[in-house]
Motif scaffolding. Structure first.
Motif, PDB file in Angstrom:
ATOM      1  N   SER A 231      -3.752   0.659  -2.993  1.00 16.61           N
ATOM      2  CA  SER A 231      -4.356   2.129  -2.905  1.00 16.61           C
ATOM      3  C   SER A 231      -5.619   2.354  -3.978  1.00 16.61           C
ATOM      4  O   SER A 231      -6.592   3.226  -3.481  1.00 16.61           O
ATOM      5  CB  SER A 231      -3.242   3.078  -3.075  1.00 16.61           C
ATOM      6  OG  SER A 231      -2.181   2.775  -2.049  1.00 16.61           O
TER       7      SER A 231
ATOM      8  N   CYS B 201       0.794  -1.151  -0.099  1.00 17.36           N
ATOM      9  CA  CYS B 201       0.124  -0.045   0.164  1.00 17.36           C
ATOM     10  C   CYS B 201       0.846   1.180  -0.019  1.00 17.36           C
ATOM     11  O   CYS B 201       0.505   2.326  -0.042  1.00 17.36           O
ATOM     12  CB  CYS B 201      -0.927  -0.085   1.047  1.00 17.36           C
ATOM     13  SG  CYS B 201      -2.369   1.213   1.004  1.00 17.36           S
TER      14      CYS B 201
ATOM     15  N   ALA C  71      -2.210   5.223   5.009  1.00 22.64           N
ATOM     16  CA  ALA C  71      -1.957   4.205   3.892  1.00 22.64           C
ATOM     17  C   ALA C  71      -1.594   5.044   2.674  1.00 22.64           C
ATOM     18  O   ALA C  71      -1.633   6.246   2.732  1.00 22.64           O
ATOM     19  CB  ALA C  71      -3.534   4.020   3.441  1.00 22.64           C
TER      20      ALA C  71
END
Length: 280
Positions: A267, A10, A119
């Protein structure tokens, strides 16, 4: 040998950034209906977006195994590991178990696992910070202290263009999703300082949402000393990201640099088509 950097997938980096940072990646996996993807450099994110749009059920993700993490950790005497927020994924816990496995094989290793409490762009921002401190010759403990302090104050925001993923995940009702689509609503989301996603505002229209995002960042950085670096992850919307970069640099005096990077697989699942994630 320098301290090695490890992150889960991520962490949005291009192949060139990955080489520059000396970054090893522990890949997550994605399932969309009957289709299964490994989040590595072979993944076609445009194909992933198409599959997600066509599927009636939400994507499912699985984190790297502790054994995968341990294998990476065993490659160097000292390692820093960056993971997705522990509130969003099991990746942090897997990395911590992987650390124990690695230490059982070699007790002399030094390994620190950072919960990014973020993230995408947030992980990338932390990776850049760690690389800079390693490159400057800082010692292991000092880096842990400074990076932990940075994570505690780092801001992460994102803007969604497509609400269908939130509907499929049950985050908003079908009626709210339909109404939001009809009214051209673009939610601006953030985190609560502990890695949990919270809504900040709902703005009508993508252009208005982008302008409002810049205003929020300008307000949040107004008292900063300056010289800030902002990372901007974008999902299949390069032109929007370029325009947003110009706005940040023009209207946020404390920001000296905006680093743009396309979303990787995980993502892309979070941001969806047209989504923007920023961290600073």
């Amino acid at each position: 040998m320098p301290i090695q950097l490890i992150a889960d997938s991520c962490c949005d980096v291009t192949p060139a950034m990955k080489r520059l940072l000396g970054l090893s990646i522990a890949s997550l996996n994605i399932a969309v209906g009957e289709e299964h993807y490994r989040d590595d450099e072979s993944l076609d994110t445009l194909a992933l977006i198409k599959t997600m749009r066509a599927c009636k059920t939400p994507p499912a993700t699985s984190c790297p195994t502790p054994e995968e993490y341990a294998a990476l950790m065993l490659r160097a005497p000292e390692s820093f590991v960056i993971t997705l927020s522990s509130k969003l994924s099991g990746s942090y816990n897997a990395a911590c178990v992987g650390r124990q496995l690695a230490l059982e094989q070699n007790p002399d290793l030094r390994i620190h696992v950072f919960d990014s409490e973020s993230a995408a762009a947030g992980e990338t921002r932390i990776a850049l910070l760690l690389h800079d401190m390693i490159d400057a010759g800082m010692d292991f403990d000092s880096i842990v202290e400074k990076a932990s302090a940075f994570i505690a104050t780092m801001k992460t925001h994102f803007v969604l263009e497509d609400l269908s993923h939130l509907v499929k995940n049950g985050r908003i009702s079908k009626a709210a999703g339909l109404l939001g689509t009809m009214l051209n609503i673009r939610p601006i989301m953030g985190e609560n300082g502990h890695g949990e996603i919270i809504p900040l505002e709902k703005v009508r229209g993508t252009a208005n949402a982008m302008r409002r995002l810049v205003e929020i960042v300008a307000s949040e950085t107004a008292q900063a000393a300056g010289g800030l670096t902002l990372v901007l992850s974008y999902c299949n919307c390069l032109e929007r990201a370029q325009d947003l970069k110009k706005m940040f640099l023009a209207q946020c005096s404390a920001i000296k640099e905006v680093i743009m990077v396309p979303t990787n697989g995980i993502s892309t699942v979070y941001a969806d088509d047209g989504g923007i994630v920023i961290a600073f």
